[in-house]
Design a protein around this motif. Sequence first.
Motif, mmCIF file in Angstrom:
data_model
loop_
_atom_site.group_PDB
_atom_site.id
_atom_site.type_symbol
_atom_site.label_atom_id
_atom_site.label_comp_id
_atom_site.label_asym_id
_atom_site.label_seq_id
_atom_site.Cartn_x
_atom_site.Cartn_y
_atom_site.Cartn_z
ATOM 1 N N ILE A 3 0.734 -1.473 -0.255
ATOM 2 C CA ILE A 3 -0.044 0.215 0.089
ATOM 3 C C ILE A 3 1.006 0.952 -0.537
ATOM 4 N N ARG A 4 1.847 1.635 0.725
ATOM 5 C CA ARG A 4 3.056 1.881 0.971
ATOM 6 C C ARG A 4 3.537 2.655 -0.382
ATOM 7 N N SER A 5 3.574 1.621 -1.125
ATOM 8 C CA SER A 5 4.877 1.765 -2.541
ATOM 9 C C SER A 5 3.925 2.591 -3.511
ATOM 10 N N LEU A 6 2.392 1.556 -3.269
ATOM 11 C CA LEU A 6 1.469 2.277 -4.250
ATOM 12 C C LEU A 6 1.053 3.937 -4.027
ATOM 13 N N ALA A 7 0.661 3.909 -2.556
ATOM 14 C CA ALA A 7 0.765 5.815 -2.312
ATOM 15 C C ALA A 7 1.944 6.165 -3.013
ATOM 16 N N GLY A 8 3.033 5.584 -2.568
ATOM 17 C CA GLY A 8 3.882 7.173 -3.129
ATOM 18 C C GLY A 8 4.110 6.996 -4.522
ATOM 19 N N ALA A 9 3.519 5.763 -5.201
ATOM 20 C CA ALA A 9 3.379 5.668 -6.763
ATOM 21 C C ALA A 9 2.437 6.649 -7.777
ATOM 22 N N ALA A 10 1.186 6.422 -6.704
ATOM 23 C CA ALA A 10 0.198 7.228 -7.377
ATOM 24 C C ALA A 10 1.064 8.870 -6.919
ATOM 25 N N ALA A 11 1.374 9.092 -5.744
ATOM 26 C CA ALA A 11 1.995 10.619 -5.577
ATOM 27 C C ALA A 11 2.410 10.732 -6.773
ATOM 28 N N ALA A 12 3.540 10.236 -7.386
ATOM 29 C CA ALA A 12 4.464 10.467 -8.396
ATOM 30 C C ALA A 12 3.842 10.858 -8.948
ATOM 31 N N THR A 13 2.579 10.053 -9.513
ATOM 32 C CA THR A 13 2.360 10.332 -11.037
ATOM 33 C C THR A 13 1.179 11.529 -11.292
ATOM 34 N N VAL A 14 0.851 11.995 -9.962
ATOM 35 C CA VAL A 14 -0.009 13.053 -9.508
ATOM 36 C C VAL A 14 0.705 14.864 -9.774
ATOM 37 N N MET A 15 2.367 14.009 -9.588
ATOM 38 C CA MET A 15 2.769 15.403 -9.442
ATOM 39 C C MET A 15 3.626 15.279 -10.388
ATOM 40 N N MET A 16 3.770 14.660 -11.440
ATOM 41 C CA MET A 16 4.368 14.378 -12.848
ATOM 42 C C MET A 16 3.151 15.205 -13.584
ATOM 43 N N ALA A 17 2.352 14.593 -13.747
ATOM 44 C CA ALA A 17 0.954 15.203 -14.429
ATOM 45 C C ALA A 17 1.230 17.173 -13.822
ATOM 46 N N SER A 18 1.490 17.161 -12.917
ATOM 47 C CA SER A 18 0.971 18.830 -12.408
ATOM 48 C C SER A 18 2.158 19.300 -12.510
ATOM 49 N N TYR A 42 8.875 20.985 -1.647
ATOM 50 C CA TYR A 42 9.952 20.985 -0.825
ATOM 51 C C TYR A 42 9.379 19.604 -0.134
ATOM 52 N N ALA A 43 9.149 18.548 -0.047
ATOM 53 C CA ALA A 43 8.549 17.455 1.242
ATOM 54 C C ALA A 43 8.958 16.762 2.998
ATOM 55 N N HIS A 44 9.464 16.716 3.341
ATOM 56 C CA HIS A 44 9.480 16.829 4.886
ATOM 57 C C HIS A 44 8.525 14.852 5.208
ATOM 58 N N GLU A 45 8.813 14.921 6.387
ATOM 59 C CA GLU A 45 8.688 13.634 7.143
ATOM 60 C C GLU A 45 7.910 14.276 8.294
ATOM 61 N N GLU A 46 7.676 15.329 8.374
ATOM 62 C CA GLU A 46 6.940 15.306 9.935
ATOM 63 C C GLU A 46 5.238 16.011 9.863
ATOM 64 N N TYR A 47 5.059 15.845 10.861
ATOM 65 C CA TYR A 47 3.584 16.554 10.582
ATOM 66 C C TYR A 47 3.583 17.930 11.073
ATOM 67 N N ARG A 75 3.990 17.946 3.590
ATOM 68 C CA ARG A 75 4.264 17.062 4.869
ATOM 69 C C ARG A 75 4.351 15.081 4.801
ATOM 70 N N PHE A 76 4.261 15.070 5.760
ATOM 71 C CA PHE A 76 4.388 13.300 5.971
ATOM 72 C C PHE A 76 2.607 13.146 5.467
ATOM 73 N N GLY A 77 2.967 11.843 4.522
ATOM 74 C CA GLY A 77 1.996 11.335 3.929
ATOM 75 C C GLY A 77 0.898 11.832 2.907
ATOM 76 N N GLU A 78 1.316 12.902 2.549
ATOM 77 C CA GLU A 78 0.968 13.348 1.905
ATOM 78 C C GLU A 78 1.469 12.612 0.271
ATOM 79 N N LEU A 79 2.678 12.084 0.343
ATOM 80 C CA LEU A 79 3.434 11.656 -1.441
ATOM 81 C C LEU A 79 3.845 10.569 -0.652
ATOM 82 N N GLY A 80 3.270 9.829 0.491
ATOM 83 C CA GLY A 80 3.735 8.980 0.561
ATOM 84 C C GLY A 80 5.362 8.432 1.943
ATOM 85 N N GLU A 81 5.818 7.844 2.474
ATOM 86 C CA GLU A 81 6.753 7.690 2.955
ATOM 87 C C GLU A 81 7.754 8.093 3.112
ATOM 88 N N SER A 82 8.566 8.235 3.990
ATOM 89 C CA SER A 82 10.103 8.959 3.476
ATOM 90 C C SER A 82 10.915 7.694 2.492
#
Length: 350
Positions: A3-18, A42-47, A75-82
């Motif tokens: 699920i984490r990898s899927l979230a990261g891949a989906a985030a990457a797709t959205v960001m690429m389109a943006s 800019y992405a980071h790992e915290e809340y 912030r954390f979770g918006e584009l997956g994990e670290s």
Amino acid sequence: MTIRSLAGAAAATVMMASLAACSDNAEEPAASAEAQGQNWRYAHEEYEGDVQDVFAHKFKEYIEDNSAHTLQIHRFGELGESDDIMELTQAGVLQFVNQSPGFTGSLIPEAQIFFIPYLLPVESEKVVTFFEESKAINEMFPKLYAEQGLELLTMYPEGEVVITADEPVTSPEGFQGKNIRTMTNPLLSETYQAFGATPTPLPWGEVYGALQTNIIQGQENPIFWIQSGGLYEVSPNLIFTGHNQFTTAMMANQEFFNGLSEEDKELVRNATDHAFEHIAGYVPGLGEKMLDKILEDSDEVTVTRLTKEQRQAFRERAPQVENRFVEMTGESGAELLEQFKADLEAIENE
């Protein structure tokens, strides 16, 4: 795929389109793009409100006050994990990333030096000076990060690392039979093996549930993260072993950074210094403030501060972790460790 990898891949797709949708500036001459301003990510790992978030907003403040550029913070979770945000940065989808060596260590083994217990002092007022003046950090680390396509802009401390567990612990024997969550970092696993525990690497998103269901019996983090993540609710015994400072690093995609004008490179460096100076005054005392909040919120929390004699039992096990670090990193790690210690000694003697 997880699920984490899927979230990261989906985030990457959205960001690429943006990025594709907003690429008009990229097609214009550099001078024109700078005049109009660009939107950097800019992405980071915290809340929200945590140390990395405070740093990011100070960085953003300087950029936007001193240029036509804008900065979008994730912030954390918006584009997956670290791991996800690092992949997005290396791919050029993100321009900046804040990631601790706990995760970067898989890319840059030498970054695991920050997980040698009792190497970085937790009570010295000079620790910020160390980060500002250390040759190991400011001269040796940038070369290692550059090999991974990253421009290391700064490293900074976030506060003392505290262990939480299912019961108070005062000796290595007390950790026997306990699964302690670690970041996906081989040397941190070595530390908890040395401390008598069973290291259990887990991504952050799984930690709260694993503590709640007793899959793991403890974890380590700075106090502000224990408070903001609610970890004390499911792991209420706080143990101050004095074994480490939590360190993090702020980086840029190197291709992006190298493509900036000299004026914008200076802008980024100045924004980094602006944020660092703020954090240097923000972090001291933060742990005690967050501990007060935890104690106000829960009657079940216990606080165990190891005495000098109790710490010694853990400290005596640190050399085996240091030796393992040298084994894992070879000559480059040995040279880095030697310089690291020399820098610490020089600053303590100032």
